[in-house]
Design an enzyme around this catalytic site. Structure first.
Site, PDB file in Angstrom:
ATOM      1  N   GLY A 109       0.801  -1.218   0.000  1.00 47.44           N
ATOM      2  CA  GLY A 109       0.000   0.000   0.000  1.00 47.44           C
ATOM      3  C   GLY A 109       0.828   1.259   0.000  1.00 47.44           C
ATOM      4  O   GLY A 109       0.291   2.343  -0.085  1.00 47.44           O
ATOM      5  N   CYS A 110       2.155   1.138   0.091  1.00 57.27           N
ATOM      6  CA  CYS A 110       3.001   2.312   0.217  1.00 57.27           C
ATOM      7  C   CYS A 110       3.567   2.699  -1.128  1.00 57.27           C
ATOM      8  O   CYS A 110       4.147   1.869  -1.815  1.00 57.27           O
ATOM      9  CB  CYS A 110       4.137   2.037   1.199  1.00 57.27           C
ATOM     10  SG  CYS A 110       5.260   3.426   1.381  1.00 57.27           S
ATOM     11  N   GLY A 111       3.449   3.959  -1.481  1.00 58.61           N
ATOM     12  CA  GLY A 111       3.983   4.413  -2.752  1.00 58.61           C
ATOM     13  C   GLY A 111       5.252   5.222  -2.625  1.00 58.61           C
ATOM     14  O   GLY A 111       5.816   5.645  -3.621  1.00 58.61           O
ATOM     15  N   CYS A 113       7.883   4.303  -0.184  1.00 60.76           N
ATOM     16  CA  CYS A 113       8.844   3.613   0.679  1.00 60.76           C
ATOM     17  C   CYS A 113      10.247   3.715   0.108  1.00 60.76           C
ATOM     18  O   CYS A 113      10.503   3.340  -1.021  1.00 60.76           O
ATOM     19  CB  CYS A 113       8.467   2.144   0.823  1.00 60.76           C
ATOM     20  SG  CYS A 113       6.831   1.903   1.524  1.00 60.76           S
TER      21      CYS A 113
END
Length: 270
Positions: A109-111, A113
């Site tokens: 879900g992390c764009g 990182c």
């Protein structure tokens, strides 16, 4: 497809009586997918193990690493603990990449990182080129209504995002992944490898600034989403000339930017 059955217990209640049932639930698989360029790993994403060549092309485009003609070869190498997607770039693209090294290893879900530069995360992109492409409200609703027929992984798992591309007449292409960014990158990779008319990107996920950046890199002027956008994503889309339509359902939607691309049935026909 990237899914497997997993044993589970089902708890339910009917007429005041608790029930417990044994069975299986089909869930999506996550693989560690390394995206390597000229022998150096640029990112490691937890992703659905499908359409990985599209993934490499799309990631290279939307992250500003390389255009399609700058990719000489892509090889998918399966290992015991993951998959290495190896891309080989022309010297000009490799030189650009050396200026902005980014290593990502985080949740799907992390764009952002691992980005080592805030300026890179908020990099400037050219506005989307003006075009005569327009949609009617009915076509916007049609685009959203068409999504379920193109989500086989979501159908069996209820745990996958979809990114699709709508053109007059229906959906041109769709890609699924456990990660919303991954799904959009896979769609981008497919689009840049195949001729396609102008259309709209359609997402099952929320709209964040990095998703808007990816749509801008694709060159699409319209973004239609099931979920809501962030305020900053709306501001960025307005700046880049992208129409944002969100909270879309078969019977309604909300328009946030560049309303001129939505036209009445009569003016659309003229």
């Amino acid at each position: 497809m990237g899914a497997k059955p997993v044993p589970r217990l089902f708890f339910g209640a009917r007429d005041g009586t608790e029930t417990i049932e044994q069975g299986n639930r089909t869930l999506p698989q996550e693989f560690a997918v390394a995206l390597s360029f000229n022998g150096t790993t640029q990112a490691v994403m937890m992703a659905t193990p499908a359409d990985l060549v599209d993934f490499a092309y799309g990631f290279a485009l939307t992250e500003g690493i390389a255009r399609p003609h700058e990719v000489e070869e892509i090889t998918v190498v399966e290992g015991e603990r993951g998959i290495d997607v190896q891309s080989w770039l022309v010297p000009e693209a490799e030189a650009r990449l050396a200026k902005r090294r980014r290593t990502m290893a985080g949740p799907v879900g992390c764009g952002l990182c691992g980005i080592d530069s805030i300026n890179e995360a908020l990099r400037e992109l050219p506005p989307v080129a003006p075009s005569p492409f327009r949609m009617t409200p009915a076509e916007v609703r049609e685009a959203i209504a068409a999504l379920p027929a193109h989500q086989p992984l979501h159908d069996v798992t209820r745990a996958a995002h979809c990114a699709a591309y709508w053109v007059p007449g229906g959906l041109f292409a769709a890609r699924e992944d456990v990660g919303r960014h991954n799904a959009l990158d896979k769609l981008a990779g497919h689009l840049i490898r195949h001729d396609h008319p102008e259309g709209a990107v359609v997402l099952t996920s929320r709209v964040s600034t990095d998703m808007v950046q990816k749509v801008a890199a694709i060159g699409a002027g319209m973004l239609i989403a099931v979920s809501a956008p962030t305020a900053d994503a709306v501001a960025l889309a307005d700046h880049l000339g992208i129409t944002v339509i969100a909270l879309t359902r078969p019977e309604r939607f909300e328009l946030f930017t560049h309303s001129d691309r939505i036209v009445t049935e009569q003016s659309h026909a003229n």
